[in-house]
Scaffold this active site. Structure first.
Site, short mmCIF file in Angstrom:
data_model
loop_
_atom_site.label_atom_id
_atom_site.label_comp_id
_atom_site.label_asym_id
_atom_site.label_seq_id
_atom_site.Cartn_x
_atom_site.Cartn_y
_atom_site.Cartn_z
N LYS A 191 0.83 -1.22 0.00
CA LYS A 191 0.00 0.00 0.00
C LYS A 191 0.86 1.27 0.00
CE LYS A 191 -3.54 -2.80 0.69
NZ LYS A 191 -4.61 -3.12 -0.22
C1 LIG Z 1 -5.57 -4.22 0.67
C2 LIG Z 1 -7.01 -3.97 0.78
C3 LIG Z 1 -7.77 -4.48 1.85
C4 LIG Z 1 -7.24 -5.46 2.85
O1 LIG Z 1 -6.10 -5.06 3.51
P1 LIG Z 1 -5.09 -6.17 4.08
O2 LIG Z 1 -4.19 -5.39 4.96
O3 LIG Z 1 -4.39 -6.76 2.90
O4 LIG Z 1 -5.90 -7.17 4.83
C5 LIG Z 1 -9.10 -4.12 1.92
N1 LIG Z 1 -9.67 -3.34 0.99
C6 LIG Z 1 -8.99 -2.86 -0.05
C7 LIG Z 1 -9.69 -1.98 -1.03
C8 LIG Z 1 -7.64 -3.18 -0.21
O5 LIG Z 1 -6.97 -2.70 -1.27
#
Ligand SMILES: *Cc1c(COP(=O)(O)O)cnc(C)c1O
Length: 444
Positions: A207
């Site tokens: 992210k």
């Molecule tokens: C990455 C993501 C998640 C989940 O996050 P994690 O930390 O990988 O569990 C939820 N919603 C969206 C839109 C994402 O891109």
């Protein structure tokens, strides 16, 4: 354009030279600095590793910093973005049997989060330009069982929160933002994560604000929501600020704690987040300016009243303005992706079907004893079209030093577009051979 075509080297997928030289590596993400290493080292030396460790400062430091940044009263760090969503929904009162509206295009975790509570995801269509939840679709999907909506700020662009809030207020729905892809982005001047009853962020290594593994954050102005999240992340226990742990569970809890190592790494990243995001913004804008003139290519758009985190770049292709012989956008997209990959551009699809077409919703889960997971699907024609006619660039552009590589990627797009007649013939052949199974078939 005949003269331009004559001077264009042959496409790499047909044996011509690659546009992006092999010795130009895909920029790494996340960037790890000496400061990040020292932050992790400090935790290892401290002996305080979780939010249950007395005197722990990295996790609480990250929570305070993120609450300040998002302009919310409270922030709780948790194990990942998926648990952040589940805990936020549970803390806002979503329970088994409740319907939770989610967009039909997102990462699957958006729909898994309500499912883990026994709640029922209701899939609603997206806007064809912003890829975010369509507020009219939300309004049409509401029933007496609808309890919450999860607007996703997909790819970094905030959803239409005014319109969504208006529908939610009319029907008394809880609003939990899925801000996993939109750290630090503002909507009408206000940070995402502060626009609903609670906000959920992911700190996954992929992210915009990463940790060196997994982590998540829940923001809220509501002290009781925050209290429930911190209790539920810790086996349903309350951990006292000082003194002895009682080992008494008051509510159904998870073990959803973040590690202090993860928190320290993210805190260190946070110190340069704004600078990184500014450079990313400049790089991406320059990249998109070069791609905007390409016929039949829709580049990702912003909106004047909100920022964009540019977490993922999604491009749609349209056969008619491209000048393609075929009307199959899927076939054209497939051939363009092959051509761009051969030139050295790391394109990918990011969701090959709308969320309700994922096997968990069509074929179910043996582990959960479901022949299909409980869900409700409204008309999701736009989401179905978008997954067929679009492709993405992920991660490579996040490195703030990616500018020069993006310039090479733009060269590759231009080369491929100069060879539109070749691409068109290949797409036509592909469509005739029926190589692209449609999501429409998958859905029935
Ligand atoms: C990455 C993501 C998640 C989940 O996050 P994690 O930390 O990988 O569990 C939820 N919603 C969206 C839109 C994402 O891109």
């Amino acid at each position: 354009m005949t003269s331009a075509r004559r001077t264009t080297p042959k496409l790499a997928m047909l044996g011509g030279p690659r546009t992006v030289p092999r010795d130009v590596p895909v920029p790494r993400w996340p960037v790890v600095t000496e400061g990040d290493r020292q932050a992790v080292q400090r935790v290892l030396d401290s002996g305080r590793f979780t939010s249950a460790s007395s005197g722990e400062r990295e996790i609480t430091g990250l929570e305070h910093a993120w609450a300040r940044r998002t302009g919310t009263r409270h922030c709780a760090a948790v194990s990942n973005g998926t648990t952040a969503l589940s805990l936020a929904l549970a803390a806002c009162g979503v329970a088994a049997g409740d319907e939770v509206v989610v967009p039909a295009l997102s990462f699957v975790a958006t729909a898994l989060a309500p499912l883990h509570l026994g709640a029922i995801p209701v899939f609603v269509d997206i806007d064809p330009a912003t890829f975010n939840l369509d507020p009219a679709g939300l309004e049409a999907a509401v029933t007496s069982r609808t309890r919450a909506v999860v607007p996703v700020h997909l790819h970094g662009l905030p959803a239409d929160m005014d319109e969504i809030r208006a529908v939610a207020d009319r029907h008394d729905l809880v609003v939990v933002e899925d801000a996993a892809q939109a750290h630090g982005v503002r909507y009408q001047g206000r940070p995402v994560g502060s626009l609903g009853h609670a906000g959920a962020f992911s700190l996954n290594v992929s992210k915009n604000l990463p940790t060196c593994g997994e982590g998540g954050l829940v923001t809220t102005d509501d002290a009781s929501v925050h209290d429930r999240v911190t209790t539920m992340r810790q086996f349903g226990e309350r951990i006292p600020d000082r003194g002895e742990r009682a080992y008494v569970s008051e509510t159904l809890g998870w073990n959803a704690k973040i590690s202090a190592v993860q928190a320290a790494f993210t805190r260190s990243q946070l110190a340069r987040f704004d600078d990184d995001q500014r450079r990313r913004e400049r790089n991406v804008q320059r990249f998109l300016r070069r791609l905007t003139p390409l016929a039949g290519l829709a580049v990702p758009v912003g909106r004047p009243d909100r920022g964009h985190g540019w977490h993922i770049l999604r491009f749609r292709v349209d056969p008619a303005p491209f000048g393609a012989l075929t009307r199959s956008a899927a076939a054209l997209r497939a051939v363009i992706c092959r051509a761009l990959k051969a030139e050295g551009v790391p394109v990918s699809r990011y969701q090959v079907v709308p969320l309700p077409c994922q096997p968990i919703f069509t074929r179910g889960s043996a582990a959960a004893g479901w022949r299909s997971a409980p869900c409700r699907v409204t008309d999701i024609a736009t989401a179905a079209a978008v997954v067929e006619d679009s492709f993405t660039i992920q991660r490579a552009h996040l490195n703030p030093a990616a500018g020069p590589v993006l310039d090479r990627y733009a060269d590759a797009f231009e080369k491929v577009w100069d060879e539109r007649d070749v691409i068109s013939r290949m797409a036509e052949a592909r469509a005739t051979a029926g190589a692209d199974t449609t999501t429409r078939q998958d859905r029935s």
